[in-house]
Design an enzyme around this catalytic site. Structure first.
Site, short mmCIF file in Angstrom:
data_model
loop_
_atom_site.label_atom_id
_atom_site.label_comp_id
_atom_site.label_asym_id
_atom_site.label_seq_id
_atom_site.Cartn_x
_atom_site.Cartn_y
_atom_site.Cartn_z
N GLY A 11 0.81 -1.22 0.00
CA GLY A 11 0.00 0.00 0.00
C GLY A 11 0.84 1.27 0.00
O GLY A 11 2.01 1.26 0.36
N ARG A 15 -2.03 8.62 3.94
CA ARG A 15 -2.16 9.54 5.07
C ARG A 15 -0.83 9.91 5.72
O ARG A 15 -0.77 10.79 6.56
CB ARG A 15 -3.12 8.94 6.11
N ASP A 101 2.24 -2.51 8.17
CA ASP A 101 2.03 -1.29 8.95
C ASP A 101 1.54 -1.58 10.36
O ASP A 101 1.01 -0.70 11.04
CB ASP A 101 1.08 -0.32 8.22
C1 UD1 Z 1 -7.21 -3.79 7.12
C2 UD1 Z 1 -8.38 -4.76 7.28
C3 UD1 Z 1 -9.22 -4.32 8.47
C4 UD1 Z 1 -8.36 -4.25 9.71
C5 UD1 Z 1 -7.12 -3.38 9.49
C6 UD1 Z 1 -6.16 -3.53 10.65
C7 UD1 Z 1 -8.94 -5.56 5.04
C8 UD1 Z 1 -9.85 -5.44 3.90
N1 UD1 Z 1 -9.17 -4.76 6.09
O1 UD1 Z 1 -7.79 -2.52 6.83
O2 UD1 Z 1 -10.27 -5.26 8.66
O3 UD1 Z 1 -9.14 -3.76 10.79
O4 UD1 Z 1 -6.41 -3.78 8.30
O5 UD1 Z 1 -5.07 -2.64 10.54
O6 UD1 Z 1 -8.04 -6.39 5.01
N2 UD1 Z 1 -1.99 -3.83 1.26
C9 UD1 Z 1 -1.38 -4.42 0.19
N3 UD1 Z 1 -2.04 -4.45 -1.01
C10 UD1 Z 1 -3.27 -3.91 -1.16
C11 UD1 Z 1 -3.89 -3.30 -0.05
C12 UD1 Z 1 -3.22 -3.29 1.16
O7 UD1 Z 1 -0.26 -4.93 0.29
O8 UD1 Z 1 -3.80 -3.98 -2.29
C13 UD1 Z 1 -1.26 -3.80 2.55
C14 UD1 Z 1 -0.97 -2.39 3.02
O9 UD1 Z 1 0.31 -1.97 2.58
C15 UD1 Z 1 -1.00 -2.54 4.52
C16 UD1 Z 1 -1.95 -3.71 4.75
O10 UD1 Z 1 -2.06 -4.39 3.54
O11 UD1 Z 1 0.28 -2.87 5.04
C17 UD1 Z 1 -3.33 -3.23 5.23
O12 UD1 Z 1 -3.90 -2.42 4.23
P1 UD1 Z 1 -4.74 -1.14 4.60
O13 UD1 Z 1 -5.21 -0.53 3.32
O14 UD1 Z 1 -4.03 -0.30 5.56
O15 UD1 Z 1 -6.00 -1.85 5.29
P2 UD1 Z 1 -6.94 -1.21 6.36
O16 UD1 Z 1 -7.91 -0.32 5.69
O17 UD1 Z 1 -6.13 -0.68 7.47
CA CA Z 2 -3.95 -0.03 7.86
#
Ligand code: UD1
Ligand code: CA
Length: 452
Positions: A11, A15, A101
């Site tokens: 990701g 923010r 993260d």
């Molecule tokens: C995610 C969870 C949420 C949880 C939260 C905890 C999902 C759909 N939601 O939400 O239920 O409460 O984490 O912190 O899983 N990432 C990728 N590829 C992508 C999208 C994200 O590698 O296509 C990675 C991001 O870099 C990050 C992690 O996955 O390290 C979480 O992604 P983020 O978009 O922050 O998810 P949240 O909205 O926080």
């Molecule tokens: Ca997150």
């Protein structure tokens, strides 16, 4: 059973408002992703996969390790898609998913957690929060079993009132992921493939979902912006401070110490306020660190006293040394037992022997000082000629008067004396006195100029 850890780090982290990918921002001088990788390594898994995307090569270059398998997720289409991209490189029985993260997850929590996964069961790490914020919510049925996860943006008013949240960490049998992930849909508020949707799929197939929490609530705190990063940094500092105190270290104020690396202390070390420790620092028993010191990659023996405002990098000191206040000891400084280095003294690449003293305002570079040597105030080793560095050797018992310039290469013999204010550019034999300064003249009857 074999274990693969998949770390999601693709990701952008919008923010953070940063040109740097979020997972490379640092907590205690270590990238967030590095923290997660280190915890994953402690489990000794069969494979560690990092899914990267945003910031591409920058992320790969920042995190070294031959043991890492890198999988690129070109478009960030959600956490479910991210794990799906990793599947082709996996052959292990169990898959543990961690988030890049969520940096402070601890090995002990993970080791216990992964024990909940088997062919018929998924493990889900959840937590009750007073303020569940934007986290995904855990929906349970009347019997209390986990049914599904609903993302905050998709949740109803009633679901948002649920205080049990998804930490994002889960464990599953690989075979289940292989059939569940390709079946995910992106029809939701964010148009993403949610990893969290596999929970409902597992329940519908009759698998068990075992929810459990981390050992400490801070372990699963996520970092989405710099405010959360700073908060987590404080929490981590507090955790480290408490570990030290439990191991027998006195901290005058546990809220005023920063450890950005590893600090190993024997019993009865005492640390005053506002000191900073970086890299690997070892302190022997009874050693005292005064306020406002910086110690980087140092090893100090027993009962060493470091007085306030001293800056030490790459220093080894034997027992009973006294350093500072306001000392600057640079790389490859070695102090023998009971040596003293006082205020406004700079040293670099210097061995200062047992019981020797360099007490005030001196520069000692590329030098080897024996035992029981006294270096007077204002003395400097002139070690650099503009092209190369040269060594100064002071043999045991030498006495260097104040404000001497020792022009290297030069050797001052055993028990030799150098007169104050001397410029010494030839070796001084043992036991002799060297004086190298202009002769004093007193001018009789001299008249001071007067103003008219
Ligand atoms: C995610 C969870 C949420 C949880 C939260 C905890 C999902 C759909 N939601 O939400 O239920 O409460 O984490 O912190 O899983 N990432 C990728 N590829 C992508 C999208 C994200 O590698 O296509 C990675 C991001 O870099 C990050 C992690 O996955 O390290 C979480 O992604 P983020 O978009 O922050 O998810 P949240 O909205 O926080
Ligand atoms: Ca997150």
């Amino acid at each position: 059973m074999s274990l693969a850890v998949v770390i999601l780090a693709a990701g952008k982290g919008t923010r953070m408002r940063s040109a740097r990918p979020k997972v490379l921002h640092e907590l205690a001088d270590r990238a967030l992703l590095q923290h997660v990788i280190d915890s994953a390594r402690a489990l000794e898994p069969d494979r560690i996969v990092v899914v990267y995307g945003h910031g591409g090569e920058m992320v790969r270059d920042a995190v070294p390790g031959d043991d890492l398998t890198w999988v690129e997720q070109a478009d960030q289409r959600g956490t479910g898609d991210a794990v799906n991209q990793a599947l082709p490189v996996l052959s292990e029985d169990q898959v543990l998913v961690l988030l890049g993260d969520v940096p402070l997850i601890q090995p002990a929590t993970l080791a216990r957690f992964i024990g909940n996964v088997d062919e018929q069961a998924l493990a889900l790490m959840t937590l009750e929060l007073e303020e569940p914020g934007g986290y995904g919510r855990i929906v349970r049925d009347d019997t209390g079993s986990v049914r599904r996860i609903v993302e905050y943006k998709d949740a109803s008013e009633g679901e948002r009132a649920i205080r049990e949240i998804n930490t994002g960490i889960l464990g599953a049998p690989r075979t289940f992921l292989e059939q569940a992930l390709p079946a995910l849909s992106a029809e939701n508020a964010q148009g993403e493939y949610y990893l969290t949707d596999i929970i409902a799929m597992a329940v519908n197939q009759g698998l068990v979902v075992r929810a459990s929490g981390p050992e400490n609530p801070w372990e699963t705190d996520g970092v989405n912006d710099r405010v959360q990063l700073a908060r987590l940094e404080r929490i981590w500092q507090q955790v480290q401070a408490e570990r030290l105190m439990r191991a027998g270290v006195t901290l005058r104020d546990p809220a005023r110490i920063d450890i950005r690396g590893q600090l190993h202390c024997s019993e009865d070390v005492s640390i005053d306020i506002d000191s900073l420790f970086e890299g690997r620092v070892e302190l022997g028993s009874g050693t005292q660190i005064g306020s406002h010191c910086v110690l980087i990659d140092c090893s100090l023996g027993e009962n060493v006293t470091v007085l306030p405002y001293s800056h030490l990098e790459g220093v080894t000191a034997q027992a009973n040394c006294t350093i500072g206040p306001h000392a600057r000891l640079r790389t490859s400084t070695q102090l023998g037992r009971g040596a003293k280095v006082g205020n406004f003294v700079e040293t670099k690449n210097a061995v200062i022997g047992p019981l020797s003293k360099v007490n005030h305002l001196a520069y000692i570079g590329d030098a080897e000082i024996g035992e029981d040597v006294n270096v007077g105030a204002g003395t400097i080793t002139c070690n650099y000629d503009g092209a190369a560095k040269h060594r100064t050797v002071l043999r045991d018992g030498a006495f260097i008067g104040s404000n001497a310039s020792l022009v290297a290469p030069v050797t001052i013999g055993r028990n030799a004396t150098v007169g104050a204010g001397s410029t010494i550019n030839r070796d001084v034999p043992d036991e002799e006195l060297a004086v190298g300064r202009g002769k004093q003249r007193n001018i009789e009857g001299w008249q001071r100029p007067t103003k008219n």
